[in-house]
Design a protein around this motif. Structure first.
Motif, mmCIF file in Angstrom:
data_model
loop_
_atom_site.group_PDB
_atom_site.id
_atom_site.type_symbol
_atom_site.label_atom_id
_atom_site.label_comp_id
_atom_site.label_asym_id
_atom_site.label_seq_id
_atom_site.Cartn_x
_atom_site.Cartn_y
_atom_site.Cartn_z
ATOM 1 N N TRP A 97 0.798 -1.029 0.018
ATOM 2 C CA TRP A 97 0.136 -0.134 0.068
ATOM 3 C C TRP A 97 0.780 1.343 0.088
ATOM 4 O O TRP A 97 0.673 2.168 -0.652
ATOM 5 C CB TRP A 97 -1.066 -0.039 1.287
ATOM 6 N N VAL A 98 1.769 1.339 0.747
ATOM 7 C CA VAL A 98 2.727 2.569 0.847
ATOM 8 C C VAL A 98 3.571 2.748 -0.511
ATOM 9 O O VAL A 98 3.724 3.586 -1.027
ATOM 10 C CB VAL A 98 3.692 2.438 2.018
ATOM 11 N N VAL A 99 4.117 1.544 -1.178
ATOM 12 C CA VAL A 99 4.541 1.763 -2.387
ATOM 13 C C VAL A 99 3.670 2.361 -3.541
ATOM 14 O O VAL A 99 4.068 3.254 -4.025
ATOM 15 C CB VAL A 99 5.199 0.278 -2.932
ATOM 16 N N LYS A 100 2.564 1.779 -3.518
ATOM 17 C CA LYS A 100 1.444 2.417 -4.183
ATOM 18 C C LYS A 100 1.338 3.898 -4.070
ATOM 19 O O LYS A 100 1.290 4.585 -5.070
ATOM 20 C CB LYS A 100 0.200 1.666 -3.964
ATOM 21 N N GLU A 101 1.078 4.259 -2.695
ATOM 22 C CA GLU A 101 1.000 5.721 -2.470
ATOM 23 C C GLU A 101 2.192 6.549 -2.800
ATOM 24 O O GLU A 101 2.128 7.605 -3.462
ATOM 25 C CB GLU A 101 0.738 5.907 -1.036
ATOM 26 N N ALA A 102 3.185 6.042 -2.600
ATOM 27 C CA ALA A 102 4.698 6.664 -2.780
ATOM 28 C C ALA A 102 4.686 6.804 -4.484
ATOM 29 O O ALA A 102 5.192 8.029 -4.760
ATOM 30 C CB ALA A 102 5.685 6.019 -2.249
ATOM 31 N N ILE A 103 4.511 5.891 -5.153
ATOM 32 C CA ILE A 103 4.571 5.895 -6.623
ATOM 33 C C ILE A 103 3.746 7.038 -7.233
ATOM 34 O O ILE A 103 4.258 7.861 -8.128
ATOM 35 C CB ILE A 103 4.153 4.603 -7.459
ATOM 36 N N GLU A 104 2.550 7.093 -6.757
ATOM 37 C CA GLU A 104 1.459 8.218 -7.155
ATOM 38 C C GLU A 104 2.101 9.576 -6.853
ATOM 39 O O GLU A 104 1.753 10.714 -7.436
ATOM 40 C CB GLU A 104 0.091 7.854 -6.345
ATOM 41 N N ARG A 105 2.655 9.632 -5.476
ATOM 42 C CA ARG A 105 3.213 10.834 -4.899
ATOM 43 C C ARG A 105 4.399 11.371 -5.916
ATOM 44 O O ARG A 105 4.445 12.576 -6.028
ATOM 45 C CB ARG A 105 3.286 10.859 -3.288
ATOM 46 N N ILE A 106 5.108 10.523 -6.282
ATOM 47 C CA ILE A 106 6.332 10.941 -7.086
ATOM 48 C C ILE A 106 5.916 11.681 -8.317
ATOM 49 O O ILE A 106 6.310 12.537 -8.931
ATOM 50 C CB ILE A 106 7.138 9.795 -7.348
ATOM 51 N N ALA A 107 4.727 10.816 -8.855
ATOM 52 C CA ALA A 107 4.122 11.346 -10.327
ATOM 53 C C ALA A 107 3.452 12.679 -10.114
ATOM 54 O O ALA A 107 3.508 13.569 -10.934
ATOM 55 C CB ALA A 107 3.193 10.320 -10.740
ATOM 56 N N GLN A 108 2.940 12.868 -8.972
ATOM 57 C CA GLN A 108 2.153 14.150 -8.726
ATOM 58 C C GLN A 108 2.259 14.690 -7.147
ATOM 59 O O GLN A 108 1.806 14.300 -6.226
ATOM 60 C CB GLN A 108 0.543 13.903 -8.670
ATOM 61 N N PRO A 109 3.754 15.171 -6.960
ATOM 62 C CA PRO A 109 4.020 15.492 -5.539
ATOM 63 C C PRO A 109 3.003 16.577 -4.879
ATOM 64 O O PRO A 109 2.267 17.220 -5.469
ATOM 65 C CB PRO A 109 5.255 16.385 -5.813
ATOM 66 N N GLU A 110 2.884 15.940 -3.607
ATOM 67 C CA GLU A 110 1.860 16.923 -2.839
ATOM 68 C C GLU A 110 2.691 17.732 -1.653
ATOM 69 O O GLU A 110 3.677 17.223 -1.112
ATOM 70 C CB GLU A 110 0.746 16.245 -2.086
ATOM 71 N N ALA A 111 2.201 18.817 -1.164
ATOM 72 C CA ALA A 111 2.825 19.448 -0.226
ATOM 73 C C ALA A 111 2.751 18.759 1.143
ATOM 74 O O ALA A 111 1.721 18.162 1.292
ATOM 75 C CB ALA A 111 2.383 20.918 0.113
ATOM 76 N N SER A 112 3.772 18.789 2.068
ATOM 77 C CA SER A 112 4.009 18.137 3.246
ATOM 78 C C SER A 112 4.182 19.153 4.125
ATOM 79 O O SER A 112 5.068 20.139 3.856
ATOM 80 C CB SER A 112 5.121 17.078 3.320
ATOM 81 N N ASN A 113 3.663 18.974 5.394
ATOM 82 C CA ASN A 113 3.791 20.171 6.497
ATOM 83 C C ASN A 113 5.241 19.803 7.013
ATOM 84 O O ASN A 113 5.370 18.605 7.953
ATOM 85 C CB ASN A 113 2.752 19.884 7.488
ATOM 86 N N ALA A 114 6.225 20.324 6.792
ATOM 87 C CA ALA A 114 7.518 20.296 7.105
ATOM 88 C C ALA A 114 7.702 20.520 8.660
ATOM 89 O O ALA A 114 8.380 19.566 9.277
ATOM 90 C CB ALA A 114 8.555 20.897 6.524
ATOM 91 N N SER A 115 6.957 21.314 9.338
ATOM 92 C CA SER A 115 7.075 21.662 10.840
ATOM 93 C C SER A 115 6.503 20.635 11.447
ATOM 94 O O SER A 115 7.047 19.969 12.435
ATOM 95 C CB SER A 115 6.427 23.005 10.951
ATOM 96 N N GLY A 116 5.359 20.077 11.250
ATOM 97 C CA GLY A 116 4.619 18.915 11.887
ATOM 98 C C GLY A 116 5.550 17.742 11.610
ATOM 99 O O GLY A 116 5.721 16.703 12.737
ATOM 100 N N MET A 117 6.393 17.373 10.332
ATOM 101 C CA MET A 117 7.167 16.348 10.224
ATOM 102 C C MET A 117 8.308 16.546 11.241
ATOM 103 O O MET A 117 8.800 15.246 11.813
ATOM 104 C CB MET A 117 7.620 16.225 8.763
#
Length: 291
Positions: A97-117
């Motif tokens: 499931w994580v690999v599927k999500e990661a591949i989709e995010r690489i194709a269409q990057p989404e903003a992450s909350n860097a401070s929260g991370m």
């Protein structure tokens, strides 16, 4: 009394690490959704696997103290294999499931909350680091193995911390799914290795550290031993091994010679640290019932 105290302490350490890890795993899934980070999701999957490993270790720490009974004549050590199998399946499904999500995010990057991370990474390093320190001070095999799992978690959170710092200064959001892929591939490499070992033991494969041919040859060198057949070695859960064999003796003149030869064979087998040894002794004119 001291041994009882150690067993009690080892169970307490595993219990503490289990509840810490499991609580933080649920927090990670919520946090991964909140900060929109696939890397945190992938580490949550890793922590879920470690929680299952910790729970199994804690359960077996108590179970292993129970005596064998008519249902489980070898005791309860083999339950650890069942735990390892369930753990592997959960990690493989979660990782896919994580690999599927990661591949989709690489194709269409989404903003992450860097401070929260950043906040989650610091909490993750603290929680997993404390659990690894507590369990790492234990003396049992369970504690030592589990401590390595927890140290892997610490390293994963260090990687997320570095990523969170980088994202404070750049919008390279594709780095988050790329990191999640590296973490997931690392997890799967360990899972498939452990799964292969688990299935080998389930199929009653011989312990790989024991050379069966050399063992047979050493027994044949014992005086009065003529032949060895129907020899079997297997391991119950990876640490406890069992040995059975038929041994044909020669030139036996009286019963005392049988007893003396058996004693020599048993003393020789002690060097292999078998938990259980079963010997079927046959005389040279006797026909084996299995032939």
């Amino acid at each position: 009394m001291a041994e009882h105290h150690h067993h009690h302490k080892s169970g307490d350490n595993l219990k503490l690490a289990f509840f810490l890890n499991l609580s933080f795993t649920f927090l990670e899934f919520i946090g991964g959704w909140w900060v929109n980070s696939v890397a945190i999701y992938s580490d949550a999957i890793h922590d879920l696997g470690d929680s299952l490993a910790l729970g199994t270790a804690w359960y077996l720490d108590k179970k292993s103290k129970q005596d064998p009974n008519k249902k489980y004549t070898f005791g309860y050590q083999r339950f650890s294999l069942l735990g390892a199998l369930i753990n592997s399946i959960v990690l493989i499904v979660g990782s896919i499931w994580v690999v599927k999500e990661a591949i989709e995010r690489i194709a269409q990057p989404e903003a992450s909350n860097a401070s929260g991370m950043l906040v989650f990474a610091l909490v993750g390093i603290t929680v997993n680091g404390y659990a690894a320190w507590k369990v790492g001070h234990g003396k049992s095999l369970n504690e030592r193995v589990v401590s390595w799992h927890l140290l892997e978690d610490v390293l994963g959170w260090v990687a997320i911390l570095v990523l969170a710092i980088i994202l404070q200064f750049t919008d390279a959001y594709y780095l988050d799914p790329i990191l999640s892929l590296f973490i997931t591939l690392f997890i799967l490499w360990g899972v498939f290795k452990r799964l292969k070992e688990t299935l080998y033991i389930f199929l009653q494969g011989a312990p790989q550290e024991i050379d069966l041919d050399n063992l047979k040859l050493s027994l044949l060198n014992i005086d009065k031993v003529e032949e060895i057949h129907h020899t079997h070695i297997w391991t119950i859960e990876g640490d406890t091994s069992v040995f059975t064999t038929h041994i044909k003796l020669k030139e036996i003149d009286d019963y005392q010679e049988i007893i003396a030869t058996k004693e020599k064979i048993k003393n020789h087998l002690k060097t292999y640290n078998f938990k259980h040894c079963t010997l079927e002794i046959e005389l040279d004119k006797e026909k084996c019932s299995l032939d």
